[in-house]
Design a protein around this motif. Structure first.
Motif, PDB file in Angstrom:
ATOM      1  N   UNK A 168      48.269  37.077  65.012  1.00 50.10           N
ATOM      2  CA  UNK A 168      49.304  36.885  66.011  1.00 50.10           C
ATOM      3  C   UNK A 168      50.638  37.380  65.385  1.00 50.10           C
ATOM      4  N   UNK A 169      50.916  37.058  64.196  1.00 56.94           N
ATOM      5  CA  UNK A 169      52.176  37.228  63.523  1.00 56.94           C
ATOM      6  C   UNK A 169      52.481  38.776  63.326  1.00 56.94           C
ATOM      7  N   UNK A 170      51.392  39.397  62.823  1.00 55.96           N
ATOM      8  CA  UNK A 170      51.374  40.670  62.361  1.00 55.96           C
ATOM      9  C   UNK A 170      51.748  41.921  63.807  1.00 55.96           C
ATOM     10  N   UNK A 171      51.000  41.345  64.695  1.00 54.27           N
ATOM     11  CA  UNK A 171      51.170  42.096  66.058  1.00 54.27           C
ATOM     12  C   UNK A 171      52.691  41.914  66.543  1.00 54.27           C
ATOM     13  N   UNK A 172      52.888  40.591  66.678  1.00 54.56           N
ATOM     14  CA  UNK A 172      54.224  40.290  67.244  1.00 54.56           C
ATOM     15  C   UNK A 172      55.567  40.867  66.729  1.00 54.56           C
ATOM     16  N   UNK A 173      55.458  41.117  65.256  1.00 51.19           N
ATOM     17  CA  UNK A 173      56.361  41.718  64.251  1.00 51.19           C
ATOM     18  C   UNK A 173      56.335  43.227  64.425  1.00 51.19           C
ATOM     19  N   UNK A 174      55.229  43.666  64.559  1.00 48.95           N
ATOM     20  CA  UNK A 174      55.120  45.116  64.895  1.00 48.95           C
ATOM     21  C   UNK A 174      55.624  45.464  66.185  1.00 48.95           C
ATOM     22  N   UNK A 175      55.646  44.767  67.385  1.00 48.02           N
ATOM     23  CA  UNK A 175      56.116  45.288  68.453  1.00 48.02           C
ATOM     24  C   UNK A 175      57.794  44.931  68.434  1.00 48.02           C
ATOM     25  N   UNK A 176      58.208  44.053  67.715  1.00 49.38           N
ATOM     26  CA  UNK A 176      59.662  43.800  67.564  1.00 49.38           C
ATOM     27  C   UNK A 176      59.878  44.948  66.614  1.00 49.38           C
ATOM     28  N   UNK A 177      59.554  45.421  65.614  1.00 49.84           N
ATOM     29  CA  UNK A 177      59.852  46.363  64.619  1.00 49.84           C
ATOM     30  C   UNK A 177      59.929  47.813  65.586  1.00 49.84           C
ATOM     31  N   UNK A 178      59.081  48.123  66.283  1.00 45.27           N
ATOM     32  CA  UNK A 178      58.933  49.401  66.739  1.00 45.27           C
ATOM     33  C   UNK A 178      60.042  49.355  68.028  1.00 45.27           C
ATOM     34  N   UNK A 179      59.897  48.409  68.836  1.00 43.12           N
ATOM     35  CA  UNK A 179      60.745  48.422  70.007  1.00 43.12           C
ATOM     36  C   UNK A 179      62.049  47.909  69.942  1.00 43.12           C
ATOM     37  N   UNK A 180      62.356  47.408  68.904  1.00 45.88           N
ATOM     38  CA  UNK A 180      63.848  47.303  68.646  1.00 45.88           C
ATOM     39  C   UNK A 180      64.187  45.760  69.099  1.00 45.88           C
ATOM     40  N   UNK A 181      65.300  45.208  68.444  1.00 44.81           N
ATOM     41  CA  UNK A 181      65.964  43.932  68.525  1.00 44.81           C
ATOM     42  C   UNK A 181      66.481  43.647  69.856  1.00 44.81           C
ATOM     43  N   UNK A 182      66.679  44.857  70.612  1.00 44.77           N
ATOM     44  CA  UNK A 182      67.765  44.909  71.993  1.00 44.77           C
ATOM     45  C   UNK A 182      66.594  44.753  73.182  1.00 44.77           C
ATOM     46  N   UNK A 183      65.455  44.996  72.855  1.00 47.75           N
ATOM     47  CA  UNK A 183      64.236  44.894  73.846  1.00 47.75           C
ATOM     48  C   UNK A 183      63.790  43.420  73.966  1.00 47.75           C
ATOM     49  N   UNK A 184      63.804  42.898  75.265  1.00 54.41           N
ATOM     50  CA  UNK A 184      63.107  41.500  75.354  1.00 54.41           C
ATOM     51  C   UNK A 184      61.517  41.749  75.735  1.00 54.41           C
ATOM     52  N   UNK A 185      60.679  41.068  75.253  1.00 51.97           N
ATOM     53  CA  UNK A 185      59.131  40.998  75.476  1.00 51.97           C
ATOM     54  C   UNK A 185      58.857  39.854  75.853  1.00 51.97           C
ATOM     55  N   UNK A 186      58.093  39.771  77.064  1.00 48.05           N
ATOM     56  CA  UNK A 186      57.790  38.391  77.782  1.00 48.05           C
ATOM     57  C   UNK A 186      56.182  38.370  77.409  1.00 48.05           C
ATOM     58  N   UNK A 187      55.553  37.829  76.518  1.00 47.24           N
ATOM     59  CA  UNK A 187      54.127  37.819  76.303  1.00 47.24           C
ATOM     60  C   UNK A 187      53.535  36.581  77.092  1.00 47.24           C
TER      61      UNK A 187
END
Length: 630
Positions: free
Chosen positions: A293-312
């Motif tokens: 869970x941590x690895x994938x959540x952080x990869x999504x944040x890393x690649x898509x950027x801090x300015x993109x909101x993600x709603x899981x």
């Protein structure tokens, strides 16, 4: 009563927090007849079956009638209940009921289940022992408190001649007495109106033990792994980027997807509807699930950027045992707090504190995306047939649907539009849950302007109609294809085009695109034969309006598309091909097509049954359509 011995501090009669849970009480005398064998064995059998192979409708009328017993034979598991008579079945479960009164006998029952799994060749010995050990404690605790009688257990295993299986009582949510506003049919936005581009990810299923060159065909439920062995012939070995088989994905494929998705941006926001871990459900730990869970959540944040909101949203594979999501009245070590707390920690980058509060409570939340648009993320595991905790009490678990009503009424009062995201499509839910959800969608049809789900791994949808006539289309549940290849698929992701951020925007889905990684091309570099392409490109498989000749994707458009599928088989076969992300070997005709059309029309569970009965298949097609544990 054999179900009365709840451990202190584990299960309480009242929920925590400010929520309330209503529901029926267990029967005064509740023999846990089904408990160990039906619970442990049947769910083990389901898990041993290739999950998404069963998502595909049957190919002919004979196949459409396969039930659990026959399906197991189809997958070569060599198991059959055909020789079990009704009296013998009831006698077995009566003995097991008595046996579970003793904690010593519980160990013996669990051991017997493990041995039966091995001797009946349901799976490899290691898989049998691990799955029994993993599920044992939770299953026995739940099944001791469940509502099942011997006749209900044997109705599942032997058939309806031996009894009935109905442990989920009907229940109703309460709707406010506020009159439903007049409905105005949607109209396309003016040319040039703003649109929102929404990235949609679902069913990642990262396999950290994926190994290039390993066997793509193996005896375990998941292949292409370090312990899958050596392939018997080269064409059936695991590819570098993924494999057309019962295999999940290496991490590099997900990173490549995110890297390409980042380049294809910018994105206004992202919906992500769960299922992170691989399908090795017989050998998973809480620590492993949390790490992934941590690895994938952080990869999504890393690649898509801090300015993109993600709603899981929470998938059914996030927990271990798989599908195990106790309602909030379960406390202590058996609760889901170990999972929800970690989600709140990892997703705090994207979600405000109020959303994290309900996430910690029950795995659901709501957030304002933009002025005038709100998202509601539902924990669809509280509607799932495979969530064995619902056998204790299936009445609106966690009060989630009643909470949804409150959110929707507040949004209606403010003039907001609402998108609903979740993992399991509502048409595959328990009957009462599905009926109530359908009722809510009907009442708030002018407020709910998008429904987005995953779980089946396939590219499809389900329709919602007015409850009075079941003929006026008023909603669509979009079901997006998976990132994973499981089973026999290309990796993929979805892009939605939504009516944008401007005054009086409908916030409806106007179009969508599906992108895939063609594994045939990615795993074989023409410039370097025998080697994979080093930086493969994710290509557009299709754009919905162009593929089907539609001007928009409103509910009326989808209803017209269904009529086209009925009358124009070429259009339906195109849908069938796109449904499998461009990798399908057989056409879908006759009973298969009937099953598929029933599924697409049935946003409510009982509508799938009704459609089935009207077509003369006596419930068999509905059972085939629901066989999914993705």
């Amino acid at each position: 009563m054999s179900g009365s011995g709840a451990e202190s501090g584990v299960i309480s009669s009242e929920p925590s927090g400010s929520f309330s849970v209503s529901g029926r009480l267990p029967r005064t005398m509740s023999p846990p007849a089904l408990r160990p064998l039906l619970g442990l064995m049947t769910c083990t059998l389901l898990l041993m079956s290739p999950p998404c192979a069963s998502c595909h409708p049957a190919q002919n009328a004979a196949q459409a009638g396969i039930d659990l017993k026959e399906q197991l034979d189809t997958f070569g598991l060599g198991f059959s209940w055909r020789n079990l008579t009704c009296p013998a079945c009831k006698a077995i479960f009566t003995v097991l009921d008595v046996a579970l009164l003793s904690s010593v006998n519980k160990e013996r029952v669990a051991h017997a289940v493990s041995e039966a799994c091995i001797r009946l060749h349901l799976a490899d010995e290691l898989v049998c022992r691990n799955i029994t050990e993993l599920f044992r404690d939770d299953f026995i605790r739940v099944l001791q408190q469940s509502l099942l009688w011997p006749t209900e257990a044997c109705a599942v295993l032997v058939g309806p001649s031996c009894g009935t299986f109905d442990i989920y009582a009907a229940w109703n949510v309460t709707l406010p007495k506020v009159p439903k506003p007049p409905v105005t049919p949607p109209s396309p936005p003016r040319p040039g109106s703003p649109q929102s581009r929404v990235l949609f990810l679902t069913d990642i299923h990262w396999d950290k033990d994926y190994k290039t060159g390993s066997a793509a065909d193996c005896k375990e439920p998941l292949c292409c792994r370090e312990d899958s062995g050596v392939p018997k012939w080269k064409r059936r070995e695991a590819g570098y980027w993924g494999t057309y088989s019962k295999c999940d994905l290496p991490l590099r494929t997900l990173e490549n997807l995110l890297e390409n998705a980042a380049k294809a941006g910018p994105w206004d926001w992202v919906y992500w509807t769960g299922d992170i871990p691989a399908h090795n459900v017989w050998f998973q730990t809480r620590d492993q699930q949390l790490t992934e869970l941590s690895v994938i959540s952080r990869l999504i944040h890393k690649y898509l950027g801090a300015n993109v909101s993600v709603y899981p949203a929470v998938g059914n594979h996030e927990s271990t045992p798989v599908n195990s999501f106790p309602p909030p009245f379960v406390h202590g070590n058996r609760s889901s707090s170990w999972l929800y707390d970690k989600m709140a920690e990892e997703w705090a980058l994207w979600l405000p504190e109020q959303a994290l509060k309900t996430l910690r409570y029950g795995g659901f939340y709501t957030v304002e995306i933009q002025p005038g648009l709100r998202v509601v993320s539902l924990n669809m595991n509280f509607c799932a047939r495979e969530n064995f905790w619902l056998m204790v009490n299936s009445t609106d678990p966690a009060n989630q649907l009643q909470w949804l009503v409150l959110v929707l009424q507040a949004s209606e009062d403010r003039g907001e539009k609402v998108h609903i995201i979740g993992h399991i499509p509502p048409g595959l839910c328990l009957s009462s849950w599905s009926w109530n959800y359908y009722h809510i969608v009907n009442r708030y049809e002018s407020t709910i302007t998008g429904q987005f789900f995953g779980h089946t791994h396939l590219d499809e949808f389900q329709m919602f109609y007015d409850e009075e006539t079941l003929s006026r289309p008023l909603g669509v549940a979009f079901i997006a294809p998976s990132v994973t290849t499981y089973v026999n698929l290309n990796p993929g992701y979805r892009v939605y085009y939504v009516d944008g951020n401007y005054k009086n925007s409908s916030r409806l889905v106007l179009d969508h695109e599906t992108y895939i990684l063609n594994l045939t091309e990615a795993n074989h570099n023409p410039k370097a034969p025998g080697n994979p392409v080093q930086d493969p490109k994710w290509s557009l498989l299709y754009r919905a309006t162009e593929a089907y000749g539609l001007s928009s994707l409103f509910p009326s458009d989808h209803n017209a598309l269904l009529r086209t599928f009925i009358n124009d088989d070429r259009s339906f076969q195109k849908f069938w091909y796109l449904r499998h992300k461009g990798h399908v070997s057989e056409s879908c005709r006759e009973a298969c097509k009937t099953t598929m059309l029933c599924f697409l029309r049935s946003g409510r569970s009982d509508e799938l049954d009704n459609c089935d009965q009207l077509n003369g298949f006596a419930g068999n097609l509905a059972r085939a359509a629901r066989k999914t544990l993705c």
